[in-house]
Design a protein around this motif. Sequence first.
Motif, PDB file in Angstrom:
ATOM      1  N   LEU A 177      -3.489   0.641  -0.589  1.00 20.26           N
ATOM      2  CA  LEU A 177      -2.096   1.159  -1.107  1.00 20.26           C
ATOM      3  C   LEU A 177      -0.983   0.766  -0.198  1.00 20.26           C
ATOM      4  O   LEU A 177      -1.141   0.652   0.962  1.00 20.26           O
ATOM      5  N   GLY A 178       0.230   0.468  -0.825  1.00 18.99           N
ATOM      6  CA  GLY A 178       1.373  -0.128  -0.134  1.00 18.99           C
ATOM      7  C   GLY A 178       2.527   0.794  -0.374  1.00 18.99           C
ATOM      8  O   GLY A 178       2.811   0.732  -1.850  1.00 18.99           O
ATOM      9  N   PHE A 179       3.144   1.478   0.475  1.00 19.25           N
ATOM     10  CA  PHE A 179       4.381   2.250  -0.215  1.00 19.25           C
ATOM     11  C   PHE A 179       5.497   1.982   0.850  1.00 19.25           C
ATOM     12  O   PHE A 179       5.313   1.745   2.045  1.00 19.25           O
ATOM     13  N   ARG A 180       6.566   2.142   0.424  1.00 21.22           N
ATOM     14  CA  ARG A 180       7.951   2.388   1.368  1.00 21.22           C
ATOM     15  C   ARG A 180       8.326   3.808   1.592  1.00 21.22           C
ATOM     16  O   ARG A 180       8.298   4.413   0.613  1.00 21.22           O
ATOM     17  N   SER A 181       8.704   4.162   2.753  1.00 22.35           N
ATOM     18  CA  SER A 181       9.110   5.473   3.202  1.00 22.35           C
ATOM     19  C   SER A 181      10.081   6.109   2.132  1.00 22.35           C
ATOM     20  O   SER A 181      11.055   5.080   2.219  1.00 22.35           O
ATOM     21  N   GLY A 182       9.895   7.154   1.714  1.00 18.95           N
ATOM     22  CA  GLY A 182      10.973   7.794   0.750  1.00 18.95           C
ATOM     23  C   GLY A 182      11.135   7.169  -0.349  1.00 18.95           C
ATOM     24  O   GLY A 182      12.197   7.528  -1.267  1.00 18.95           O
ATOM     25  N   CYS A 183      10.446   6.381  -0.881  1.00 17.76           N
ATOM     26  CA  CYS A 183      10.424   5.708  -2.431  1.00 17.76           C
ATOM     27  C   CYS A 183       9.392   6.440  -3.102  1.00 17.76           C
ATOM     28  O   CYS A 183       8.244   6.701  -2.745  1.00 17.76           O
ATOM     29  N   GLU A 184       9.889   6.515  -4.475  1.00 19.94           N
ATOM     30  CA  GLU A 184       8.788   7.250  -5.353  1.00 19.94           C
ATOM     31  C   GLU A 184       7.731   6.325  -5.848  1.00 19.94           C
ATOM     32  O   GLU A 184       6.301   6.697  -5.872  1.00 19.94           O
ATOM     33  N   GLU A 185       8.193   4.919  -6.083  1.00 15.41           N
ATOM     34  CA  GLU A 185       7.026   4.047  -6.682  1.00 15.41           C
ATOM     35  C   GLU A 185       6.468   3.542  -5.086  1.00 15.41           C
ATOM     36  O   GLU A 185       6.989   3.360  -4.289  1.00 15.41           O
ATOM     37  N   PHE A 186       5.157   2.884  -5.652  1.00 14.26           N
ATOM     38  CA  PHE A 186       4.240   2.141  -4.702  1.00 14.26           C
ATOM     39  C   PHE A 186       3.558   1.187  -5.479  1.00 14.26           C
ATOM     40  O   PHE A 186       3.417   1.320  -6.668  1.00 14.26           O
ATOM     41  N   GLY A 187       2.736   0.576  -4.645  1.00 15.93           N
ATOM     42  CA  GLY A 187       1.745  -0.292  -5.177  1.00 15.93           C
ATOM     43  C   GLY A 187       0.346  -0.068  -4.746  1.00 15.93           C
ATOM     44  O   GLY A 187       0.047   0.468  -3.509  1.00 15.93           O
ATOM     45  N   PRO A 191       9.574  -2.429   9.510  1.00 17.04           N
ATOM     46  CA  PRO A 191      10.927  -1.981   8.918  1.00 17.04           C
ATOM     47  C   PRO A 191      11.581  -2.824   7.891  1.00 17.04           C
ATOM     48  O   PRO A 191      11.553  -4.064   7.920  1.00 17.04           O
ATOM     49  N   HIS A 192      12.130  -1.963   6.769  1.00 19.67           N
ATOM     50  CA  HIS A 192      12.845  -2.856   5.708  1.00 19.67           C
ATOM     51  C   HIS A 192      14.320  -2.212   5.436  1.00 19.67           C
ATOM     52  O   HIS A 192      14.078  -1.286   4.719  1.00 19.67           O
ATOM     53  N   PHE A 193      15.368  -2.479   5.893  1.00 22.46           N
ATOM     54  CA  PHE A 193      16.678  -2.065   5.551  1.00 22.46           C
ATOM     55  C   PHE A 193      16.580  -0.449   5.627  1.00 22.46           C
ATOM     56  O   PHE A 193      16.687   0.083   4.590  1.00 22.46           O
ATOM     57  N   GLY A 194      15.975   0.092   6.784  1.00 24.17           N
ATOM     58  CA  GLY A 194      16.267   1.843   6.924  1.00 24.17           C
ATOM     59  C   GLY A 194      15.025   2.242   6.661  1.00 24.17           C
ATOM     60  O   GLY A 194      14.782   3.640   6.838  1.00 24.17           O
ATOM     61  N   HIS A 195      13.994   1.403   5.691  1.00 28.16           N
ATOM     62  CA  HIS A 195      12.714   2.131   5.294  1.00 28.16           C
ATOM     63  C   HIS A 195      11.697   1.588   6.020  1.00 28.16           C
ATOM     64  O   HIS A 195      11.863   0.429   6.752  1.00 28.16           O
ATOM     65  N   LEU A 196      10.440   2.062   6.043  1.00 25.44           N
ATOM     66  CA  LEU A 196       9.353   1.603   6.611  1.00 25.44           C
ATOM     67  C   LEU A 196       8.195   1.265   5.815  1.00 25.44           C
ATOM     68  O   LEU A 196       7.756   2.102   4.949  1.00 25.44           O
TER      69      LEU A 196
END
Length: 518
Positions: free
Chosen positions: A165-175, A248-253
């Motif tokens: 799985l892959g997800f971005r910190s603080g985001c609801e959706e992921f893959g 890191p991606h625009f303040g997210h990880l």
Amino acid sequence: MIDSKPEKAADEYTLKGSFSHLPFHSGQRTTRPVIAISLKPLENALVWLMGLIVACGIIINTESRADLPTATLCIAVLLMAINLFSLTAVILVSLFCMLMLTALFLYHGGLERWDWASTTDFFRDLSLLAAITLLALRGKKICDELRHRVIYFSGSQQLSQTGCLGFRSGCEEFGWSEQSARIFEYPVDVKPTVSMVLARTHPADVALVQAGFDKAARHEPLIEIRHRLLMPDGRIKHVHMTATPLSPHFGHLDYLGAVRDVTASKLAEEALCRAQTQLAHVSRVTSLGELAASIAHEVNQPLAAITSSGEACRNWLARPQPDLDEVSQSIERIIISSNRASEITRRVKALSRKSDPLRQNESLNDIVGETLSLVRYELVSHKITPIVELAAFGGLISADRVQLQQVIINLIINACQAMDAVPPNERSLTIRTWVQDNEAVLEVADHGPGIPSDVLPHLFMPFFTTKESGLGMGLSICRSIIDFHEGRIWASVNAQGSSFFFALPIRVANDPGYASAI
Ligand code: ADP
């Protein structure tokens, strides 16, 4: 993820070894990939229709018969590109087109005329055909390789019951991969969300999983969660999730993670633990059988004291002037002795009890003291006077009292049996405890024949015995009990005989001096 598959016409390849037992593999040379990622029938029909329309368009736009070979090859490459033709078919079509081009060239008298323009046209067309074929084949090869890798990747995920799985910190959706969706038992085409994961999480573990996502929001370097899933039909699954940050991606990880279904190993672990508990119980009951005489003697002593105090009491009362002070002292002694007798029966009952292990904060010295009261007569009958040096006052260990008593009884009985062949005046048994490196250590040392160096490595193995009527399970059970307590057990040969040790981590400091020392 993967949503298309090479059809029958894909390259032939053989899968061997560990894949041979898979349901999607016949064990023979197969023309289909191991994991069928098939186009749906409607999609398949649409692809064919599109291919035919484009093919008709190419044919209609072909101006002369001389363009026919190139047009045919274009169609073949096109069909290959949409996965309807195999490599072999494209090579055959390509050879056929080159033959057709050469035949047309010869038919139009190219050989007799042999003029510069038509000859260069011919060779240009030929090299064009060859170039298109080579490029198409190369593209097809890369595409097939990629597809095979995806298939193996997907297959290994199924085999190892591990999804990614892959997800971005603080985001609801992921893959996630199809295998992850299978583990959480969601349809593979549904976009996963944190809420979906929490919805499948066992209510008692929701806070644990939420804490994991919170860690990701704080950009922590490694996230590891072991928790349970509660399926809609009430089944419980055990999963192990790990995730590590990528970039890191625009303040997210961005995190990359893996989720493994560990239900089978968890159930096996629990079954093993149950079997070990049952085995330990059987062995405890066997030891109690061996200690029957000792226990009877231990109970007899207070009973005899009760009888003599009772008689004394009667005599004091039978006097013309009953001495009530003496009567009261005799009654006091009766109460103490009956308490002692009932304490011994309580201990024996606890040892014979069949119950799941229960770890509590305990003092190793207290456990040793209690155990000695059960084996005292056993030592007397072996003409052994024990030397007891209890210095492990450092702290409390987290232990199941009954299980630790079982280990100590086992070590003491073994030591007594080892000294049976030694003259009584040379028999000596030392039981020592002390604290070292935040561990409470116990040693049972005897003056027996010692342990030969070739026997030493096998001592704790199940069914290892050098005794005629031995079963060889005692030390093996001791080891599993000490392992369960996260401790260590070992043996060594000392100057006079052998020593058996175990060390258990100290959990709670019970003396202020100790607490400041660690
Ligand atoms: P059992 O007592 O049925 O043989 P154990 O697992 O308790 O099974 O012991 C395994 C073996 O370890 C014994 O057969 C013996 O050879 C050896 N052993 C255990 N304790 C001692 C000891 N104190 N001194 C010498 N050998 C020992």
